[in-house]
Design an enzyme around this catalytic site. Structure first.
Site, short mmCIF file in Angstrom:
data_model
loop_
_atom_site.label_atom_id
_atom_site.label_comp_id
_atom_site.label_asym_id
_atom_site.label_seq_id
_atom_site.Cartn_x
_atom_site.Cartn_y
_atom_site.Cartn_z
N LYS A 210 0.85 -1.19 0.00
CA LYS A 210 0.00 0.00 0.00
C LYS A 210 0.88 1.24 0.00
CE LYS A 210 -3.59 2.37 2.61
NZ LYS A 210 -4.59 2.29 3.67
N LYS A 263 -2.25 -1.63 -3.75
CA LYS A 263 -3.13 -0.48 -3.72
C LYS A 263 -2.33 0.80 -3.86
CE LYS A 263 -6.20 1.78 -0.52
NZ LYS A 263 -6.37 2.04 0.86
C1 PBG Z 1 -7.64 3.09 5.65
C2 PBG Z 1 -7.89 3.02 4.20
C3 PBG Z 1 -7.76 4.02 3.23
C4 PBG Z 1 -8.24 3.48 2.05
C5 PBG Z 1 -8.60 2.17 2.31
N1 PBG Z 1 -8.36 1.91 3.63
C6 PBG Z 1 -7.33 5.41 3.36
C7 PBG Z 1 -5.93 5.76 3.64
O1 PBG Z 1 -5.05 4.91 3.77
O2 PBG Z 1 -5.72 6.95 3.80
C8 PBG Z 1 -8.34 4.20 0.74
C9 PBG Z 1 -9.42 3.72 -0.15
C10 PBG Z 1 -9.72 4.62 -1.29
O3 PBG Z 1 -9.09 5.67 -1.51
O4 PBG Z 1 -10.67 4.27 -2.02
N2 PBG Z 1 -6.35 3.25 6.03
#
Ligand code: PBG
Length: 343
Positions: A210, A263
């Site tokens: 991520k 992601k």
């Molecule tokens: C929680 C999380 C996030 C997303 C999924 N889980 C936000 C982040 O990390 O700031 C993002 C999902 C999206 O942008 O559709 N940490």
């Protein structure tokens, strides 16, 4: 012209083009992220994600039913609590928003597969994905001087809370948990906690790869989870790196992750392909809020053809090698598959 190999031969007929397709997509690979919110009678549109809504538990069934009707049977829950605190206690509260949504969805939609995002950022007053070093509520009685500066997310203390959150989701009916916090060691911590409580067969889909990404912007508006200070770069990955992504993926597999997620999706499909090569677990790709927002905005301006762009981006994720695809367009994609627009 002396040419034996003519690639166009296989492109001249629609039936033939379909026969030789290398990538097949199926609605059973789609996961829809849904935002659930405290309150009743709520279905409010998210301004930065037109066509996406926050639902109160009593109204989320409308969306779950239309997903099922379209052929999408997996959802991932994100909770929007009405109170936040320093330690994100709403994340693991028995009557937390996600826990309530799970109980209701299990009851009303037993045929659906329920996944939960396991993270603290929607529940902490500071908006970070874990507890902060020096946080009074967690370091009471700790005589050791803080090693890290104030405001740094405390990895190891956060693990306990993530594990508690995952267990509380499983208790409330989650079929799978998906930690998205990017703390080190969280897959092992969650696996141990789930096993100890008897949830041996609840899989973990780890947001292993991520990246710290501006593509999450609209989500943070949707969930009210933007960090109050600083950013997430001390835990989410630097997007200049790819070998580090492999390291994260391998570590999580070793810790017991059943599925590895990359992601965002669109700008990170190279990572999907690479991780597919080096692991033997299914790979998920998450087309995040910013990707959704760009397509919607471009289409609203008339600059792009929304339907065609949705089809092309979805297929490209599968072509890169993902087995599962998380997308706010899940319902549309399922419909396009059925209509033979992609397949
Ligand atoms: C929680 C999380 C996030 C997303 C999924 N889980 C936000 C982040 O990390 O700031 C993002 C999902 C999206 O942008 O559709 N940490």
């Amino acid at each position: 012209m002396d040419m034996t190999i003519r690639p166009r031969r296989l492109r001249g007929n629609e039936l033939l083009r379909k026969m030789v397709r290398e990538t097949r997509v199926d609605a059973s690979s789609l996961i829809y992220p849904i935002f659930v919110k405290e309150g009743t009678g709520i279905r409010e549109e998210i301004p930065t994600m037109p066509g996406q809504y926050r639902y109160s538990v009593d109204r989320m069934g409308e969306k779950l039913q239309s997903l099922l009707d379209a052929g999408v049977s997996s959802v991932m829950f994100f909770g929007i609590p009405d109170r936040k605190d320093e330690v994100g206690s709403g994340a693991y509260a028995e009557d937390g928003i996600v826990q309530k949504a799970l109980r209701q969805a299990k009851r009303d939609f037993p045929g659906m597969y329920l996944i939960t995002d396991v993270c603290m950022c929607e529940y902490t007053s500071h908006g970070h994905c874990g507890v902060l070093c020096g946080c009074a509520q967690t370091s009471a009685g700790d005589s050791a001087a803080p090693v890290f500066p104030q405001g740094y997310v405390d990895n190891d203390r956060t693990l306990e809370l993530l594990a508690k959150t995952a267990v509380s989701h499983a208790k409330a009916g989650a079929d799978m948990v998906a930690p998205s916090d990017m703390m080190d060691g969280r897959v092992a911590a969650i696996r141990a906690a789930l096993d100890e409580e008897g949830y041996l067969n609840v899989p973990i889909m780890s947001y292993a790869v991520k990246y710290a990404s501006a593509f999450y912007g609209p989500f943070r508006d949707a969930a009210g989870s933007a960090p109050a200070f600083g950013d997430r770069r001390s835990y989410q990955m630097d997007y200049h790196n790819s070998r580090e992504g492999i390291k994260e993926a391998l570590l999580d597999v070793e810790e017991g992750a059943d599925i590895i997620m990359v992601k965002p999706a669109m700008s990170y499909l190279d990572m999907v392909a690479k991780i597919k090569e080096v692991t033997d677990v299914p790979i998920a790709s998450y087309s995040v809020s910013g990707e959704y927002a760009m397509i919607k905005a471009g289409a609203q301006l008339g600059y792009i053809d929304e339907e065609k762009i949705i089809c092309e981006t979805a297929v490209s994720a599968f072509r890169a090698g993902c087995d599962l695809y998380l997308t706010y367009f899940a319902e549309e994609i399922a419909r396009y598959i059925r209509e033979g627009k992609i397949g």
